[in-house]
Design an enzyme around this catalytic site. Structure first.
Site, PDB file in Angstrom:
ATOM      1  N   LYS A  11      41.714   7.748 -32.058  1.00 53.67           N
ATOM      2  CA  LYS A  11      41.768   6.374 -32.558  1.00 53.67           C
ATOM      3  C   LYS A  11      42.470   5.438 -31.570  1.00 53.67           C
ATOM      4  CE  LYS A  11      41.625   7.584 -37.484  1.00 53.67           C
ATOM      5  NZ  LYS A  11      42.309   7.409 -38.795  1.00 53.67           N
ATOM      6  N   TYR A  51      33.187   3.579 -42.108  1.00 55.22           N
ATOM      7  CA  TYR A  51      34.155   3.778 -43.196  1.00 55.22           C
ATOM      8  C   TYR A  51      33.650   3.222 -44.537  1.00 55.22           C
ATOM      9  CZ  TYR A  51      37.849   5.518 -40.103  1.00 55.22           C
ATOM     10  OH  TYR A  51      38.608   6.280 -39.244  1.00 55.22           O
ATOM     11  N   PHE A  59      43.176  -0.621 -48.301  1.00 59.91           N
ATOM     12  CA  PHE A  59      43.470  -0.648 -46.861  1.00 59.91           C
ATOM     13  C   PHE A  59      42.221  -0.820 -45.996  1.00 59.91           C
ATOM     14  CE2 PHE A  59      43.241   3.839 -48.234  1.00 59.91           C
ATOM     15  CZ  PHE A  59      42.220   4.311 -47.415  1.00 59.91           C
ATOM     16  N   ARG A 104      48.499  14.970 -35.689  1.00 60.97           N
ATOM     17  CA  ARG A 104      49.026  13.754 -36.310  1.00 60.97           C
ATOM     18  C   ARG A 104      50.554  13.747 -36.319  1.00 60.97           C
ATOM     19  NH1 ARG A 104      44.469  13.069 -41.088  1.00 60.97           N
ATOM     20  NH2 ARG A 104      43.211  11.492 -40.018  1.00 60.97           N
ATOM     21  N   ASN A 114      47.130   6.945 -37.275  1.00 63.80           N
ATOM     22  CA  ASN A 114      47.422   8.382 -37.301  1.00 63.80           C
ATOM     23  C   ASN A 114      46.674   9.179 -36.224  1.00 63.80           C
ATOM     24  OD1 ASN A 114      44.945   8.119 -38.476  1.00 63.80           O
ATOM     25  ND2 ASN A 114      45.486   9.049 -40.434  1.00 63.80           N
ATOM     26  N   HIS A 117      40.720  10.861 -36.243  1.00 62.43           N
ATOM     27  CA  HIS A 117      39.885  10.992 -37.442  1.00 62.43           C
ATOM     28  C   HIS A 117      39.348  12.416 -37.517  1.00 62.43           C
ATOM     29  CE1 HIS A 117      36.611  10.373 -40.320  1.00 62.43           C
ATOM     30  NE2 HIS A 117      35.859  11.071 -39.490  1.00 62.43           N
ATOM     31  N   GLU A 128      28.430  12.337 -39.582  1.00 60.10           N
ATOM     32  CA  GLU A 128      29.283  11.540 -38.683  1.00 60.10           C
ATOM     33  C   GLU A 128      28.944  11.795 -37.217  1.00 60.10           C
ATOM     34  OE1 GLU A 128      33.065  11.151 -41.764  1.00 60.10           O
ATOM     35  OE2 GLU A 128      33.328  12.239 -39.873  1.00 60.10           O
TER      36      GLU A 128
END
Ligand code: ADP
Ligand code: MG
Length: 139
Positions: A11, A51, A59, A104, A114, A117, A128
């Protein structure tokens, strides 16, 4: 155990800290084969699409803003029991609650930022991987 595919994303927070190499090395040490790997910057529309399952969560906007802030690295991985093993290697969503030695715990900053993914089921692992890679990209 059956061979499965799972999608890893390094990320923006981890890319900003230059952690791509450390995370990829860890995944290889854990026995994952890399089928595809690419750095890219998500558009807002691409982040919202990826997402979509979370679109009603409070969030969601924060998550999409975060995921478009900087480049990400997407990695299609293969291994026996890939989905479950990868989730074990990354640890809990909230780095503060993740087990010692997990990605993480080592590199995540908060429940939002974090570091990585991970897919949550074999079916989503396949879906995905297909979001970011065409079939002929995976070798
Ligand atoms: P995971 O990534 O462990 O599968 P989820 O699928 O529940 O976790 O959430 C997707 C992502 O949304 C998380 O990795 C994290 O970046 C973000 N997120 C989850 N919960 C929160 C929260 N309470 N506040 C802010 N961001 C969150
Ligand atoms: Mg999830």
């Amino acid at each position: 155990m059956a061979t499965q595919r799972t999608l890893s994303i390094i990320k923006p927070d981890a890319v900003e800290k230059g952690l791509q190499g450390a995370i990829i090395a860890r995944l290889q040490e854990e026995g994952f084969s890399i089928l595809g790997l690419r750095q890219l910057r998500l558009t807002r529309q691409q982040a919202e699409g990826f997402y979509a399952v979370h679109k009603e969560r409070p969030f969601f906007q924060e998550l999409c803003a975060f995921m478009t802030r900087s480049p990400i690295v997407v990695i299609a991985l293969e291994r026996d029991d890939a989905v479950q093993h990868y989730r074990k290697v990354i640890g809990a969503t909230d780095p503060a609650k993740a087990e010692a030695g997990t990605i993480r715990k080592l590199y995540g900053a908060s429940v939002s930022e974090n570091a990585v993914h991970g897919s949550d089921s074999e079916e989503n692992g396949r879906i995905e991987c297909s979001y970011f890679f065409a079939g002929f990209d995976l070798v």
